[in-house]
Design an enzyme around this catalytic site. Structure first.
Site, PDB file in Angstrom:
ATOM      1  N   GLU A 191      -0.509   9.507 -22.011  1.00 50.17           N
ATOM      2  CA  GLU A 191      -1.922   9.181 -21.817  1.00 50.17           C
ATOM      3  C   GLU A 191      -2.821  10.096 -22.640  1.00 50.17           C
ATOM      4  OE1 GLU A 191       0.014   8.778 -17.636  1.00 50.17           O
ATOM      5  OE2 GLU A 191       0.422   9.777 -19.541  1.00 50.17           O
ATOM      6  N   SER A 194      39.228  11.240 -12.279  1.00 49.27           N
ATOM      7  CA  SER A 194      38.707  11.875 -11.063  1.00 49.27           C
ATOM      8  C   SER A 194      37.307  11.374 -10.742  1.00 49.27           C
ATOM      9  CB  SER A 194      38.695  13.398 -11.229  1.00 49.27           C
ATOM     10  OG  SER A 194      40.009  13.898 -11.407  1.00 49.27           O
ATOM     11  N   LEU A 223      31.243  19.458 -29.740  1.00 52.82           N
ATOM     12  CA  LEU A 223      30.302  18.798 -28.830  1.00 52.82           C
ATOM     13  C   LEU A 223      28.853  18.980 -29.287  1.00 52.82           C
ATOM     14  CD1 LEU A 223      31.861  19.565 -25.319  1.00 52.82           C
ATOM     15  CD2 LEU A 223      32.352  17.682 -26.878  1.00 52.82           C
ATOM     16  N   CYS A 249      -2.572  13.700 -15.687  1.00 49.81           N
ATOM     17  CA  CYS A 249      -3.068  12.588 -16.512  1.00 49.81           C
ATOM     18  C   CYS A 249      -4.006  11.675 -15.726  1.00 49.81           C
ATOM     19  CB  CYS A 249      -1.890  11.792 -17.080  1.00 49.81           C
ATOM     20  SG  CYS A 249      -0.943  12.717 -18.314  1.00 49.81           S
TER      21      CYS A 249
END
Length: 342
Positions: free
Chosen positions: A52, A292, A206, A86
């Site tokens: 906004e 799992s 990773l 906002c």
């Protein structure tokens, strides 16, 4: 134009923040005056101005804001966080018409922004393209409703159902396009988790080296702290959490988090990640960890690259998943299977 078309534009803007706004949601905003868009904005990065704020700043003649309609994909915030509320911003500019896609599940907001606007005399319409908004911010909504991160499982398997060779031998299963796509996904998730065997045998980095984007938090489960320190996971190039049963310790970019052996480990991990404001985690293996999570029903979506040609005949079997197959597509030599936990 209809409310739906303007909201669709706001959703498109919101997506531009993908990978940069967490733990905040992605939000877009469009301001319309007499059928013309006079301002647009989106939440570009965590800690930065909200959608906004950016949209209002883009309006050249702010004197016409009271006669304009503000379209925003998520309820305007009502509290002081990294930035001022906002809702207060819109009220200060005399905005009288606000159209919202989704209410904010964050307990700090949760309808208070809408109430502020109502109390200031604004007309507020809620629920325009609501399902699209829920899909866009599914990580944010899961985090607040389930009190745990959105969990995305990912693996590659051969045509005959193996995830790795015998004795965990690393095999190149998916094609180059799939590899780049995985790095794109890494840039969109806050964290990536692997088990001890994957860390030891694959020695993954990773990171997002094949894509332009932020590196995720790296996570490894090493209950007895048996992994050698020369692995990439311990190179301190990006924040890394090691869940274990031995010690609680913080080093530079390396955090050892001690779990309690008598309690379910996976639930402890998800609770800890929630406390760290981690909205989403991608699970990249291995089979034991993936299985799992599937058995514990601790997952939201799964993405599987299934090779159409690669055959191993023996090795480590891929996880078995019994769930709703949401989409399928062909990606070079691979089939991309997308599952959702119903």
């Amino acid at each position: 134009m209809s409310d739906e078309l303007y909201m669709q534009r706001a959703l498109e803007l919101a997506k531009l923040g993908s990978g940069y706004t967490s733990p905040n949601p992605m939000v877009g905003c469009v301001i319309v005056h007499k059928g013309q868009i006079i301002g647009e904005g989106w939440h570009q990065k965590y800690g930065g101005p909200h959608a906004e704020v950016n949209a209002v700043a883009a309006v050249d003649d702010k004197s016409i804001l009271p006669q304009s309609t503000v379209y925003v994909t998520l309820e305007p915030c009502s509290h002081f966080g990294k930035t001022p509320p906002c809702a207060d911003l819109l009220i200060s500019h005399g905005v009288k018409n606000v159209v919202i896609c989704n209410t904010d599940p964050n307990p700090l907001v949760a309808g208070r922004g809408i109430k502020k606007l109502f109390d200031a005399g604004a007309q507020v319409k809620v629920g325009v393209l609501e399902q699209q908004g829920l899909e866009l911010n599914k990580r944010f909504f899961t985090f607040h409703s389930q009190k745990q991160p959105f969990i995305l499982l990912k693996w590659a398997e051969t045509a005959d159902g193996f995830i790795a060779g015998a004795d965990y031998k690393q095999e190149q299963i998916s094609g180059k396009l799939a590899q780049r796509l995985v790095h794109k996904w890494r840039s969109e998730e806050q964290a990536i988790i692997v088990g001890k065997h994957t860390a030891l045998h694959d020695n993954p980095r990773l990171n997002t080296r094949l894509w332009s984007g932020q590196n995720p938090l790296r996570i490894v489960i090493d209950k007895q702290l048996q992994l050698p320190q020369h692995l990439h996971l311990f190179d301190r190039t990006q924040p890394t959490v090691v869940y274990n049963l031995i010690k609680q310790e913080e080093q530079e970019n390396l955090y050892f988090v001690q779990l309690q052996e008598q309690k379910p480990l996976l639930h402890q991990i998800m609770q800890d990640l929630h406390q760290r404001s981690i909205l989403s985690v991608m699970v990249e293996g291995g089979t034991f960890l993936l299985d799992s999570l599937l058995q514990a029903n601790l997952w939201d979506e799964a993405i599987v690259f299934k090779s159409r040609h690669k055959i191993l005949e023996e090795g480590i079997k891929a996880p078995l998943i019994d769930a709703h197959l949401y989409t399928t597509q062909t990606l070079g030599p691979d089939q991309l299977l997308h599952y959702r936990n119903s």
